[in-house]
Design a protein around this motif. Structure first.
Motif, PDB file in Angstrom:
ATOM      1  N   VAL A   1       0.850  -1.188   0.000  1.00  0.00           N
ATOM      2  CA  VAL A   1       0.000   0.000   0.000  1.00  0.00           C
ATOM      3  C   VAL A   1       0.884   1.235   0.000  1.00  0.00           C
ATOM      4  CG1 VAL A   1      -1.975  -1.108   1.110  1.00  0.00           C
ATOM      5  CG2 VAL A   1      -0.206  -0.058   2.531  1.00  0.00           C
ATOM      6  N   MET A   2       0.475   2.224  -0.779  1.00  0.00           N
ATOM      7  CA  MET A   2       1.149   3.508  -0.805  1.00  0.00           C
ATOM      8  C   MET A   2       0.247   4.497  -0.077  1.00  0.00           C
ATOM      9  SD  MET A   2       3.884   2.707  -2.487  1.00  0.00           S
ATOM     10  CE  MET A   2       4.616   4.272  -2.908  1.00  0.00           C
ATOM     11  N   LEU A   3       0.679   4.945   1.096  1.00  0.00           N
ATOM     12  CA  LEU A   3      -0.132   5.795   1.945  1.00  0.00           C
ATOM     13  C   LEU A   3       0.312   7.245   1.809  1.00  0.00           C
ATOM     14  CD1 LEU A   3      -0.118   3.527   5.117  1.00  0.00           C
ATOM     15  CD2 LEU A   3      -1.731   3.504   3.206  1.00  0.00           C
ATOM     16  N   GLY A   4      -0.654   8.128   1.623  1.00  0.00           N
ATOM     17  CA  GLY A   4      -0.340   9.534   1.483  1.00  0.00           C
ATOM     18  C   GLY A   4      -1.086  10.150   0.320  1.00  0.00           C
ATOM     19  N   ASP A   5      -0.857  11.453   0.099  1.00  0.00           N
ATOM     20  CA  ASP A   5      -1.607  12.193  -0.917  1.00  0.00           C
ATOM     21  C   ASP A   5      -0.737  13.310  -1.483  1.00  0.00           C
ATOM     22  OD1 ASP A   5      -4.511  12.745  -2.010  1.00  0.00           O
ATOM     23  OD2 ASP A   5      -3.751  14.698  -1.385  1.00  0.00           O
ATOM     24  N   ARG A   6      -0.986  13.651  -2.767  1.00  0.00           N
ATOM     25  CA  ARG A   6      -0.190  14.679  -3.433  1.00  0.00           C
ATOM     26  C   ARG A   6      -0.414  16.071  -2.841  1.00  0.00           C
ATOM     27  NH1 ARG A   6       2.287  14.966  -8.267  1.00  0.00           N
ATOM     28  NH2 ARG A   6       1.399  12.976  -8.945  1.00  0.00           N
ATOM     29  N   HIS A   7      -1.636  16.354  -2.422  1.00  0.00           N
ATOM     30  CA  HIS A   7      -1.996  17.723  -2.046  1.00  0.00           C
ATOM     31  C   HIS A   7      -2.266  17.908  -0.555  1.00  0.00           C
ATOM     32  CE1 HIS A   7      -2.315  18.509  -6.315  1.00  0.00           C
ATOM     33  NE2 HIS A   7      -3.194  17.520  -6.435  1.00  0.00           N
ATOM     34  N   GLU A   8      -2.457  16.822   0.173  1.00  0.00           N
ATOM     35  CA  GLU A   8      -2.858  16.955   1.571  1.00  0.00           C
ATOM     36  C   GLU A   8      -1.995  16.088   2.474  1.00  0.00           C
ATOM     37  OE1 GLU A   8      -6.994  16.136   2.189  1.00  0.00           O
ATOM     38  OE2 GLU A   8      -7.552  16.841   0.191  1.00  0.00           O
ATOM     39  N   SER A   9      -1.882  16.515   3.716  1.00  0.00           N
ATOM     40  CA  SER A   9      -1.272  15.639   4.709  1.00  0.00           C
ATOM     41  C   SER A   9      -2.272  14.529   5.029  1.00  0.00           C
ATOM     42  CB  SER A   9      -0.921  16.421   5.976  1.00  0.00           C
ATOM     43  OG  SER A   9      -2.086  17.000   6.537  1.00  0.00           O
ATOM     44  N   ALA A  10      -1.774  13.429   5.555  1.00  0.00           N
ATOM     45  CA  ALA A  10      -2.639  12.279   5.799  1.00  0.00           C
ATOM     46  C   ALA A  10      -2.255  11.583   7.092  1.00  0.00           C
ATOM     47  CB  ALA A  10      -2.567  11.294   4.632  1.00  0.00           C
ATOM     48  N   SER A  11      -3.228  10.892   7.654  1.00  0.00           N
ATOM     49  CA  SER A  11      -3.019  10.072   8.849  1.00  0.00           C
ATOM     50  C   SER A  11      -3.837   8.806   8.644  1.00  0.00           C
ATOM     51  CB  SER A  11      -3.487  10.815  10.103  1.00  0.00           C
ATOM     52  OG  SER A  11      -3.325  10.012  11.256  1.00  0.00           O
ATOM     53  N   THR A  12      -3.152   7.688   8.400  1.00  0.00           N
ATOM     54  CA  THR A  12      -3.816   6.492   7.879  1.00  0.00           C
ATOM     55  C   THR A  12      -3.437   5.238   8.655  1.00  0.00           C
ATOM     56  OG1 THR A  12      -3.589   7.502   5.677  1.00  0.00           O
ATOM     57  CG2 THR A  12      -4.306   5.205   5.764  1.00  0.00           C
ATOM     58  N   ARG A  13      -4.455   4.429   8.956  1.00  0.00           N
ATOM     59  CA  ARG A  13      -4.257   3.080   9.487  1.00  0.00           C
ATOM     60  C   ARG A  13      -4.799   2.105   8.459  1.00  0.00           C
ATOM     61  NH1 ARG A  13      -7.289   1.602  13.829  1.00  0.00           N
ATOM     62  NH2 ARG A  13      -5.694   0.674  15.158  1.00  0.00           N
ATOM     63  N   VAL A  14      -4.217   0.898   8.417  1.00  0.00           N
ATOM     64  CA  VAL A  14      -4.658  -0.095   7.449  1.00  0.00           C
ATOM     65  C   VAL A  14      -5.143  -1.338   8.189  1.00  0.00           C
ATOM     66  CG1 VAL A  14      -4.051  -1.432   5.409  1.00  0.00           C
ATOM     67  CG2 VAL A  14      -2.895   0.743   5.853  1.00  0.00           C
ATOM     68  N   GLN A  15      -6.388  -1.715   7.910  1.00  0.00           N
ATOM     69  CA  GLN A  15      -6.949  -2.947   8.438  1.00  0.00           C
ATOM     70  C   GLN A  15      -7.290  -3.877   7.282  1.00  0.00           C
ATOM     71  OE1 GLN A  15     -10.256  -1.227  10.680  1.00  0.00           O
ATOM     72  NE2 GLN A  15      -9.193  -1.660  12.594  1.00  0.00           N
ATOM     73  N   ALA A  16      -7.240  -5.166   7.546  1.00  0.00           N
ATOM     74  CA  ALA A  16      -7.595  -6.155   6.533  1.00  0.00           C
ATOM     75  C   ALA A  16      -8.661  -7.086   7.097  1.00  0.00           C
ATOM     76  CB  ALA A  16      -6.377  -6.970   6.113  1.00  0.00           C
ATOM     77  N   GLU A  17      -9.521  -7.559   6.200  1.00  0.00           N
ATOM     78  CA  GLU A  17     -10.547  -8.519   6.585  1.00  0.00           C
ATOM     79  C   GLU A  17     -11.359  -7.994   7.768  1.00  0.00           C
ATOM     80  OE1 GLU A  17     -10.532 -11.993   4.382  1.00  0.00           O
ATOM     81  OE2 GLU A  17     -10.513  -9.896   3.752  1.00  0.00           O
ATOM     82  N   THR A  18     -11.505  -8.773   8.820  1.00  0.00           N
ATOM     83  CA  THR A  18     -12.325  -8.350   9.960  1.00  0.00           C
ATOM     84  C   THR A  18     -11.485  -7.552  10.949  1.00  0.00           C
ATOM     85  OG1 THR A  18     -13.675 -10.335   9.690  1.00  0.00           O
ATOM     86  CG2 THR A  18     -13.936  -9.122  11.741  1.00  0.00           C
ATOM     87  N   ARG A  19     -11.230  -6.295  10.615  1.00  0.00           N
ATOM     88  CA  ARG A  19     -10.589  -5.343  11.528  1.00  0.00           C
ATOM     89  C   ARG A  19      -9.227  -5.821  12.029  1.00  0.00           C
ATOM     90  NH1 ARG A  19     -13.916  -5.216  16.216  1.00  0.00           N
ATOM     91  NH2 ARG A  19     -12.778  -3.359  16.847  1.00  0.00           N
ATOM     92  N   ARG A  20      -8.492  -6.579  11.207  1.00  0.00           N
ATOM     93  CA  ARG A  20      -7.132  -6.950  11.595  1.00  0.00           C
ATOM     94  C   ARG A  20      -6.205  -5.773  11.296  1.00  0.00           C
ATOM     95  NH1 ARG A  20      -6.827 -12.292   7.970  1.00  0.00           N
ATOM     96  NH2 ARG A  20      -8.916 -13.091   8.444  1.00  0.00           N
ATOM     97  N   LEU A  21      -5.486  -5.331  12.294  1.00  0.00           N
ATOM     98  CA  LEU A  21      -4.598  -4.190  12.108  1.00  0.00           C
ATOM     99  C   LEU A  21      -3.310  -4.647  11.425  1.00  0.00           C
ATOM    100  CD1 LEU A  21      -4.167  -1.170  12.601  1.00  0.00           C
ATOM    101  CD2 LEU A  21      -3.051  -1.769  14.761  1.00  0.00           C
TER     102      LEU A  21
END
Length: 374
Positions: free
Chosen positions: A80-100
């Motif tokens: 996964v590539m996290l982030g954005d060209r124009h904005e700051s970001a704060s991101t968590r990634v979960q898979a399937e049933t809320r697996r962190l």
């Protein structure tokens, strides 16, 4: 939580994990095309594919959900590539049933942060005993956080050499479907990068007796295990009427059968319940029944069979009693519904950290598979 209240093992592991080998983390500028990152000798991470973003949709809650229903059960490497060209970001990634899979990543405008991890896709998606139903087919990725942004996704089938960490446990371990419940097994995957797949083969209400009796539990796990895999066993909360002799026999059978597959069993004593008498936990809190002191019995089996042990009872006792009856309440569901056994997402995160720290100290997972960011 103030770090001075954390057990020594947890504080030490935080330092150790910071020095661990990176498992797929690389911040890159948005200018230019993302390229695959070599994670282990002779292999590469999946390259982000713009078409995969077309299967993502924003939700009313501000998160982004990406679904790939055609992927059959198995293990998948995900970039996964996290982030954005124009904005700051704060991101968590979960898979399937809320697996962190990835905890909060902060990026500035114009910055991308690349993460790669391995996900187990299975049926049922959440609790192994089917308590929460079958779930959704294929792979689901959810991007949450204060300002989540995903700019690229890559997926391919994991290699045959992927190591598995299987969890055989109860409701305090399992992938809980309903917010704000969470089991510590849901939070454990974030400690590992690509090459380690966490299989949460747990279910609410399960005991050492029931997992051996139900074909969907241990019988279904056994064929998935191979040399190099680990099986973490935390079963005791629901062994309320199991005799000490039967409890030892059940654990012995599980250990023997795991070893026969070539995998390594790891016994995990149960998390404590939030049951106090004064400033100390009582027998119910310490998982001592009228039949047996279950954590003590597990420790005895571990010693007798020379099985690696994670003494989560002792660590959680130290933590909960150290915080005291009131300050330790947020670890559990007490303030939501009075539940003193099951953990909140926060509590599950704390206990996953204790398990990860102890597992790291045991040296059973090579350093290159640990995420350097945890």
């Amino acid at each position: 939580m103030n770090s001075e209240h954390l057990p020594t093992t947890h504080r030490r592991t935080r330092r150790a994990l910071t020095a661990a080998v990176s498992a797929g983390v690389a911040a890159v500028a948005l200018a230019g095309t993302p390229t695959a990152v070599a994670l282990t000798p002779g292999s590469s991470a999946p390259r982000p594919d713009p078409a995969l973003l077309e299967q993502c949709a924003d939700t009313d809650t501000g998160s982004t959900v990406c679904t790939y229903p055609d992927l059959p059960p198995g293990h998948y490497d995900v970039t996964v590539m996290l982030g954005d060209r124009h904005e700051s970001a704060s991101t968590r990634v979960q898979a399937e049933t809320r697996r962190l899979m990835v905890d909060t990543v902060e990026t500035d405008a114009g910055e991308l942060d690349r993460r790669t991890f391995t996900v187990n896709v299975r049926n049922p998606e959440a609790q192994q005993n089917g308590r929460d139903g079958e779930g959704s087919p294929g792979l689901t990725l959810t991007f949450t956080g204060d300002a989540p942004h995903v700019s690229g996704i890559g997926i391919h089938e994991a290699s045959e050499g992927t190591r598995k960490i299987a969890l055989l446990g109860d409701s305090t371990v399992t992938d809980q479907s309903w917010v704000p419940y969470a089991g510590w097994g849901q939070e454990l995957p974030t400690y590992f990068g690509r090459g380690v797949s966490v299989i949460n083969h747990s279910g609410s209400g399960e005991s050492t007796t029931s997992v051996l009796a139900k074909s969907v539990m241990f019988d279904a796990l056994e064929p998935q295990l191979h040399g190099g895999d680990l099986v973490l066993v935390q079963l005791a909360h629901n062994d309320k009427t199991t005799t000490a002799e039967q409890y030892r026999a059940n654990l012995t059978e599980i250990v023997t059968r795991v070893r026969a597959t070539g995998a390594t069993p790891v016994l995990v004593t149960p998390i404590v319940r939030h049951r106090f008498e004064g400033d100390q936990l009582n027998s119910i809190g310490l998982i001592v029944t009228g039949e047996a002191d279950l954590p003590a019995e597990m420790r005895g089996v571990a010693t007798g069979l020379d099985v690696p042990l994670i003494d989560l009872t002792a660590m959680s006792e130290e933590l909960v009693e150290g915080l005291g009856p009131v300050e330790s309440e947020p670890i559990y569901m007490i303030r939501e519904n009075g539940d003193r056994t099951h953990t909140s997402e926060y509590g599950a995160t704390v206990y996953a950290g204790l398990v990860a720290g102890a597992l790291h100290d045991l040296g059973l997972v090579p350093e290159r598979y640990w995420s350097a960011t945890r």
